[in-house]
Design a protein around this motif. Structure first.
Motif, PDB file in Angstrom:
ATOM      1  N   ASP A   8       0.620  -1.233   0.227  1.00 22.23           N
ATOM      2  CA  ASP A   8       0.191   0.070  -0.020  1.00 22.23           C
ATOM      3  C   ASP A   8       0.956   1.112  -0.063  1.00 22.23           C
ATOM      4  N   LEU A   9       2.156   1.124  -0.189  1.00 20.05           N
ATOM      5  CA  LEU A   9       3.008   2.272  -0.001  1.00 20.05           C
ATOM      6  C   LEU A   9       2.679   3.093  -1.672  1.00 20.05           C
ATOM      7  N   ILE A  10       2.820   4.240  -1.513  1.00 17.60           N
ATOM      8  CA  ILE A  10       2.745   5.187  -2.740  1.00 17.60           C
ATOM      9  C   ILE A  10       3.837   6.148  -2.592  1.00 17.60           C
ATOM     10  N   LEU A  11       4.179   6.454  -4.166  1.00 22.27           N
ATOM     11  CA  LEU A  11       5.048   7.538  -4.219  1.00 22.27           C
ATOM     12  C   LEU A  11       4.389   8.891  -4.594  1.00 22.27           C
ATOM     13  N   MET A  12       4.792   9.964  -3.651  1.00 21.68           N
ATOM     14  CA  MET A  12       4.014  11.295  -3.925  1.00 21.68           C
ATOM     15  C   MET A  12       5.040  12.194  -4.282  1.00 21.68           C
ATOM     16  N   HIS A  13       4.671  13.004  -5.277  1.00 23.89           N
ATOM     17  CA  HIS A  13       5.546  14.288  -5.596  1.00 23.89           C
ATOM     18  C   HIS A  13       4.584  15.560  -5.425  1.00 23.89           C
ATOM     19  N   PHE A  14       5.407  16.703  -4.933  1.00 23.32           N
ATOM     20  CA  PHE A  14       4.767  18.046  -4.547  1.00 23.32           C
ATOM     21  C   PHE A  14       4.925  19.008  -5.810  1.00 23.32           C
ATOM     22  N   GLY A  15       3.894  19.233  -6.520  1.00 25.56           N
ATOM     23  CA  GLY A  15       3.727  20.210  -7.453  1.00 25.56           C
ATOM     24  C   GLY A  15       3.841  21.763  -7.102  1.00 25.56           C
ATOM     25  N   GLU A  16       4.996  22.386  -7.539  1.00 24.59           N
ATOM     26  CA  GLU A  16       5.103  23.757  -7.192  1.00 24.59           C
ATOM     27  C   GLU A  16       4.044  24.607  -7.596  1.00 24.59           C
ATOM     28  N   ALA A  17       3.499  24.422  -8.836  1.00 14.55           N
ATOM     29  CA  ALA A  17       2.579  25.345  -9.436  1.00 14.55           C
ATOM     30  C   ALA A  17       1.419  25.121  -8.704  1.00 14.55           C
ATOM     31  N   SER A  18       1.105  23.740  -8.643  1.00 15.23           N
ATOM     32  CA  SER A  18      -0.385  23.691  -7.916  1.00 15.23           C
ATOM     33  C   SER A  18      -0.244  23.540  -6.455  1.00 15.23           C
ATOM     34  N   SER A  19       0.592  23.548  -5.691  1.00  7.98           N
ATOM     35  CA  SER A  19       0.822  23.352  -4.401  1.00  7.98           C
ATOM     36  C   SER A  19       0.123  22.070  -3.911  1.00  7.98           C
ATOM     37  N   GLU A  20       0.252  21.047  -4.495  1.00  7.67           N
ATOM     38  CA  GLU A  20      -0.371  19.932  -4.193  1.00  7.67           C
ATOM     39  C   GLU A  20       0.241  18.748  -4.197  1.00  7.67           C
ATOM     40  N   TRP A  21       0.043  17.736  -3.516  1.00  6.50           N
ATOM     41  CA  TRP A  21       0.799  16.292  -3.647  1.00  6.50           C
ATOM     42  C   TRP A  21       0.000  15.703  -4.691  1.00  6.50           C
ATOM     43  N   THR A  22       0.721  14.780  -5.229  1.00  4.95           N
ATOM     44  CA  THR A  22       0.052  13.923  -6.375  1.00  4.95           C
ATOM     45  C   THR A  22       0.769  12.492  -6.191  1.00  4.95           C
ATOM     46  N   ASP A  23      -0.260  11.614  -6.429  1.00  6.59           N
ATOM     47  CA  ASP A  23       0.351  10.000  -6.451  1.00  6.59           C
ATOM     48  C   ASP A  23       0.813   9.785  -7.879  1.00  6.59           C
ATOM     49  N   ILE A  24       1.995   9.488  -7.836  1.00  8.44           N
ATOM     50  CA  ILE A  24       2.821   9.281  -9.332  1.00  8.44           C
ATOM     51  C   ILE A  24       3.422   7.818  -9.381  1.00  8.44           C
ATOM     52  N   THR A  25       2.851   6.824  -8.416  1.00  8.47           N
ATOM     53  CA  THR A  25       3.271   5.414  -8.381  1.00  8.47           C
ATOM     54  C   THR A  25       2.989   4.763  -9.694  1.00  8.47           C
ATOM     55  N   THR A  26       3.774   4.149  -9.964  1.00 11.96           N
ATOM     56  CA  THR A  26       3.527   3.250 -11.154  1.00 11.96           C
ATOM     57  C   THR A  26       3.630   1.684 -11.042  1.00 11.96           C
ATOM     58  N   SER A  27       4.742   1.305  -9.845  1.00 17.51           N
ATOM     59  CA  SER A  27       4.634   0.062  -9.518  1.00 17.51           C
ATOM     60  C   SER A  27       5.313  -0.035  -8.178  1.00 17.51           C
ATOM     61  N   VAL A  28       5.154  -1.071  -7.370  1.00 22.14           N
ATOM     62  CA  VAL A  28       5.604  -1.573  -6.082  1.00 22.14           C
ATOM     63  C   VAL A  28       6.084  -2.841  -6.142  1.00 22.14           C
ATOM     64  N   ASP A  29       7.645  -2.851  -5.920  1.00 19.85           N
ATOM     65  CA  ASP A  29       8.196  -4.410  -5.727  1.00 19.85           C
ATOM     66  C   ASP A  29       8.817  -4.718  -4.116  1.00 19.85           C
ATOM     67  N   ILE A  30       7.864  -5.433  -3.492  1.00 26.70           N
ATOM     68  CA  ILE A  30       8.061  -5.590  -2.232  1.00 26.70           C
ATOM     69  C   ILE A  30       9.098  -6.641  -2.128  1.00 26.70           C
ATOM     70  N   ASP A  31       9.615  -7.306  -3.264  1.00 27.45           N
ATOM     71  CA  ASP A  31      10.686  -8.234  -3.001  1.00 27.45           C
ATOM     72  C   ASP A  31      12.059  -7.410  -3.082  1.00 27.45           C
ATOM     73  N   GLN A  32      12.088  -6.649  -3.837  1.00 26.12           N
ATOM     74  CA  GLN A  32      13.330  -5.806  -3.863  1.00 26.12           C
ATOM     75  C   GLN A  32      13.394  -4.406  -3.376  1.00 26.12           C
ATOM     76  N   ASN A  33      12.205  -4.266  -2.541  1.00 27.43           N
ATOM     77  CA  ASN A  33      12.229  -3.095  -1.877  1.00 27.43           C
ATOM     78  C   ASN A  33      12.235  -1.821  -2.705  1.00 27.43           C
ATOM     79  N   LEU A  34      11.484  -1.734  -3.865  1.00 27.81           N
ATOM     80  CA  LEU A  34      11.396  -0.646  -4.805  1.00 27.81           C
ATOM     81  C   LEU A  34      10.137  -0.342  -5.274  1.00 27.81           C
TER      82      LEU A  34
END
Length: 233
Positions: A8-34
């Motif tokens: 359930d981990l997600i990768l978020m990035h903060f948009g300077e223009a929008s001042s909002e966090w956005t979920d940019i996750t494409t995949s989660v590999d729990i075996d490789q911790n990536l």
């Protein structure tokens, strides 16, 4: 963390223009911790754990700054990305920037409009009193959402999510509506001071107080226990 939690981990990035966090996750590999994500700009990023639960999460505001972890802005962004009904509470210590010891309130002054609420959410301003264990503002709430520097045409809190409940906030000095609900079915505004100061006795007006539009319905505007709403200024 358990493997189920890691999924359930997600990768978020903060948009300077929008001042909002956005979920940019494409995949989660729990075996490789990536965890992989895609973005078209350099930005602050964070790996977040989103509990996939229909009951939502308790989110905590811990300071008065406009941005960053523990801010009201980030709590709303997180609630918008989190399935289920969330609750935002305030646990802000004394002595931080934004705290006014003379009147016993914590002032949050957004520098731009806060994110529109898009998921069912309860914002509990009275939780600050419970956190402190004292009634530092005997006239009303301890949390003051102040719009003087938010910019032209900005609104205080905006929601298009069914089941939006707002309690125990002072909302003033916004150049548009203090509170706007559009397309919302069900919700409440309780014990809020809209367009007045911490005492409820002096006008600090918004352009409009509470604006219900786009077929919004079933919104209860009522006291919180014995503390009534005041809409003025």
């Amino acid at each position: 963390m358990t493997p189920e939690m890691e999924e359930d981990l997600i990768l978020m990035h903060f948009g300077e223009a929008s001042s909002e966090w956005t979920d940019i996750t494409t995949s989660v590999d729990i075996d490789q911790n990536l965890i992989h994500g895609v973005t078209d700009q350099f930005s602050v990023f964070a790996v977040m754990y989103v509990k996939q639960s229909s009951t939502g999460s308790d989110l905590t505001v811990t300071h008065c700054d406009d941005t960053g972890p523990g801010s009201l802005r980030e709590a709303i962004n997180y609630a918008n990305s989190n399935p289920g009904r969330d609750t935002i509470r305030f646990n802000i210590p004394k002595g931080v920037p934004g705290y006014d010891a003379d009147i016993g309130v914590w002032m949050i002054a957004p520098q731009s409009e806060l994110p529109t609420i898009t998921e069912s959410l309860y914002i509990d301003g009275f939780s600050q009193q419970a956190f402190m264990g004292e009634d530092s503002n005997p006239f009303g709430s301890e949390i003051w959402l102040y719009g003087e520097i938010a910019g032209q045409g900005t609104r205080g809190l905006v929601s298009n999510a069914d089941g939006t409940d707002v309690a125990g906030l002072i909302i003033s000095c916004f150049q548009n509506a203090g509170l706007m609900f559009y397309g919302v079915d069900g919700g409440s505004i309780s014990g809020c001071y809209v367009g007045v100061d911490f005492s409820g006795n002096a006008a600090v007006g918004n352009e409009y107080g509470i604006w219900l539009t786009h077929h919004t319905r079933n919104i209860e505007i009522a006291p919180f226990d014995t503390l009534k709403n005041i809409v003025s200024g």
